[in-house]
Design an enzyme around this catalytic site. Sequence first.
Site: not given
Length: 300
Positions: A85, A116
């Site tokens: 953004e 992960e």
Amino acid sequence: MQHNLKTLTTESRNERSMAIDTAQPLDILKLMNEEDQKIAEAVAQELPHIEMAVKYTLESFKQGGRLIYIGAGTSGRLGVLDAVECPPTFSTDPNMVQGIIAGGEQAFVKAVEGAEDKPEAGEADLKKINLSPQDTVIGIAASGRTPYVIGALQYAKSIQAKTVALSCNRNALISKEADQAIEVVVGPEVLTGSTRLKAATAHKMVLNMISTSSMILLGKAYENLMVDVHVSNEKLKERALNIIIKITGVTYEKAVKALEAADLQVKTAIVMIQNDVTKDKALQMLDEADGYVRRAIKKE
């Protein structure tokens, strides 16, 4: 690790939601809403630590460095979301703020199992982007114990990049690997262990605060207006024109003329109008003012 998991606040059972499986829709919503109201207060408790993350980030930007978010699962997605953004909102280079998620880009839309659990993967992903000492790395993990994030922070610190650990548990493992820890303790989730709820909302708030305040401090706002918005579509062009009109008071037609003469650069158009100068002179004034519109405008 199993023992540690049981002691985490993010994995604790919420006493208020023990009968949520028998509740009516509105009661579920009310309970979730009441729990969500605790998030902002938890974030408020961490403001001094968030401020330090902003200082690291701003210093990195001024040195030509970058802000790098890194995490797995929801945490990684939040980092990517905030990063993507920044270019349309602040006209930044896409490399200036980056989000890295365990398992690569495909993990944004589909879980990559086991991604992960490898600390070496966190290190490898930072090496791929040529992490430098001028960069700031924010490792995100609601539990505060994700091996991928631990590996990333350890590597970042080893090359003297600034490091921040963002979690939702006190004394998180990742906190020990960073220059600054931000531990937003929002309490047990309504649905036990579902950290995409309160924990994720808290982290979204913190990331918004870090990136937005850093950009404001870089001069990408005038008053509370986004004067560095990237004009890439009609909606953003209209927003840019409204910003110009609000600041300068000119007509819509004059705003259009100035924006187009400024090659769609809002800052330049504002300085052109306010100082009654050409585009080249406006660019010079902005350069001399380090990009801060307020400093470049003579007549305020």
